[in-house]
Scaffold this active site. Structure first.
Site, PDB file in Angstrom:
ATOM      1  N   ASP A 101     -16.028 -36.141  -3.759  1.00  0.00           N
ATOM      2  CA  ASP A 101     -17.351 -35.535  -3.603  1.00  0.00           C
ATOM      3  C   ASP A 101     -18.016 -36.167  -2.390  1.00  0.00           C
ATOM      4  O   ASP A 101     -18.271 -37.376  -2.374  1.00  0.00           O
ATOM      5  CB  ASP A 101     -18.191 -35.764  -4.863  1.00  0.00           C
ATOM      6  CG  ASP A 101     -19.445 -34.903  -4.894  1.00  0.00           C
ATOM      7  OD1 ASP A 101     -19.840 -34.395  -3.825  1.00  0.00           O
ATOM      8  OD2 ASP A 101     -20.039 -34.738  -5.976  1.00  0.00           O
ATOM      9  N   ARG A 151     -20.924 -34.913  -0.954  1.00  0.00           N
ATOM     10  CA  ARG A 151     -22.275 -34.393  -0.805  1.00  0.00           C
ATOM     11  C   ARG A 151     -23.295 -35.521  -0.666  1.00  0.00           C
ATOM     12  O   ARG A 151     -23.077 -36.630  -1.142  1.00  0.00           O
ATOM     13  CB  ARG A 151     -22.644 -33.525  -2.016  1.00  0.00           C
ATOM     14  CG  ARG A 151     -21.886 -32.218  -2.097  1.00  0.00           C
ATOM     15  CD  ARG A 151     -22.193 -31.484  -3.371  1.00  0.00           C
ATOM     16  NE  ARG A 151     -21.694 -32.201  -4.548  1.00  0.00           N
ATOM     17  CZ  ARG A 151     -21.786 -31.747  -5.791  1.00  0.00           C
ATOM     18  NH1 ARG A 151     -22.365 -30.577  -6.011  1.00  0.00           N
ATOM     19  NH2 ARG A 151     -21.315 -32.452  -6.802  1.00  0.00           N
TER      20      ARG A 151
END
Length: 443
Positions: free
Chosen positions: A328, A330
């Site tokens: 991930d 983000r």
């Protein structure tokens, strides 16, 4: 009458001139060999229409062959001399987010009126991020009207969005219980010579805009303090998903989550008895922060390649790692800055109820300074119906309903989705009941 022998001599002379290595006449203009060859004219006159430009390098045209041989000899001499080639480094814009941060932290020449670099680790990352709402407009949706805000920032060149649900802004009633969710950067004065129409066109108006109602907003000098007994606004931090929202992919539930978030935020809110004796309900309010970070931050190109790896048997986390990305990538700094611009999540203002199943997202937002007062889970629609079935209430078929994405009000379901959600639970720590994942996925 012209003598045939004389005509033959003239033709031979013309042919010699045209096929010679150098032009014998007076050359007033540059030759247009690329468009029309003298040799082609001469050969075409004698050979017919089957001659093409591929006949340009015949042996009887020594000039071209000599030039070609000379060029080949020079090229061979250059090859014999070893030269060290300077290899240029290339960093893909689709690369991991850590590379983007390294590039931004590296010293850059100062550019007027622009933020030059990211802060160091010792400085607060929030203070370095600046967002500005460039435009706002009303969008009617199946769940009710929303205000779409478009933001620019000094961290990237993407246009992130805020979908604000606050129907009380349409009301002329001054006794509204909650403060309006408005952008302070949008309502600010941008220039000394801006007109009221300039403000209205960019969306800095109050009430509902119409040919007969045009009231520009004014900058807010202070942040209103809401009543503590009113529930905090519901907020969803949503990352862009082209495949799930636009194409209707059932590999993930992103399209369903976006529609469900707007639906839940739009629901009326129950009020305590001591808040408003005249009404026990108030319109739903909140926001969806829509970030342009496709595929958990790896970009659409890598996401498509990751899908192929998933078809080969790898899960979504392993596929990202195999492509050189993190599970991930983000970031939520821009999302927090947008919420602060809207007056949400402040220490002295309103906290937020966060729609998410991801504990890492809650931790990341709180680390950025966002005040989260409650986490509200988002159970997939198909799983909710599966839960009713297991409880003995029967699993009714989902009726087709309108929504804001390709999926709309329907439920995403299927083996691909169950595998995806199971991976998010087991490998990414998402807080969902695994027993609802189905027989094969939960085994």
């Amino acid at each position: 009458m012209t003598n045939p022998d004389e005509m033959s001599r003239k033709f031979d002379s013309l042919l010699d001139i045209l096929t010679s290595p150098r032009w014998q006449g007076v050359q007033k203009f540059s030759r247009r060999d690329a468009a029309l060859d003298p040799l082609l004219l001469a050969v075409a006159a004698s050979a017919g229409t089957h001659t093409t430009r591929n006949h340009y390098h015949h042996d009887f045209f020594p000039g071209i062959q000599a030039d070609a041989a000379a060029r080949g000899k020079r090229a061979a001499e250059v090859i014999k001399e070893p030269q060290e080639r300077k290899r240029m480094s290339y960093v893909s814009r689709q690369g991991p987010r850590r590379l983007h941060l390294q590039l931004a932290i590296s010293p850059q020449p100062a550019i007027p009126s622009q933020v030059t670099s990211l802060p160091s680790a010792e400085q607060s990352p929030i203070s370095a991020i600046e967002v500005k709402c460039m435009a706002r407009t009303r969008i009617p949706t199946p769940h009710g009207p929303v205000f779409l805000h478009l933001y620019h920032n000094n961290r990237d060149n993407k246009e992130h969005l805020a979908i604000v649900v606050d129907p009380a802004q349409y009301s002329d009633d001054s006794s509204v219980l909650a403060p309006p969710i408005r952008s302070r950067s949008l309502d600010a004065v941008w220039s000394d010579d801006e007109t009221d129409m300039d403000r209205i066109i960019r969306g800095a108006y109050v009430g509902k805009l119409s040919p007969t109602s045009q009231h520009p907003s004014r900058p807010s000098l202070h942040q209103p303090s809401p009543t503590t007994s009113i529930p905090s606004p519901l907020v969803r931090i949503h990352s862009e998903c082209f495949t799930g929202e636009t194409v209707g992919s059932m590999r993930c539930d992103c399209g369903e989550q976006l529609d469900e978030a707007i639906h839940l935020i739009s629901q009326p809110i129950s009020l305590p008895d001591n808040v408003s004796p005249n009404s026990r309900m108030m319109p739903g309010r909140g926001a969806v922060i829509y970030l342009k970070q496709e595929g958990r931050g790896i970009g659409l190109l890598s996401k498509i390649r990751a899908y192929n790896l998933q078809d080969l048997g790898h899960d979504t986390v392993t596929a990202n790692l195999m492509l050189g990305h993190q599970a991930d990538e983000r970031g939520y700094e821009i999302a927090v800055a947008i919420l602060r611009d809207l007056g949400l999540g402040l220490e002295l203002g309103e906290g937020v109820r966060l729609l998410t199943n991801n504990p890492d997202k809650v931790q990341a937002l709180e680390k950025e300074g966002l005040r989260v007062v409650e986490r509200v889970p988002m159970v997939p629609r198909s799983w909710r119906h599966r839960s009713h079935s297991q409880a003995g209430t029967g699993e009714a078929e989902l009726s087709k309903a309108t929504g804001v994405t390709m999926i709309g009000g329907e439920a995403v379901r299927g083996e691909d989705l169950d595998k995806y959600l199971r991976t998010k639970i087991l490998r990414m720590g998402h807080m969902l009941p695994l027993y609802l994942a189905g027989g094969q996925a939960a085994s």
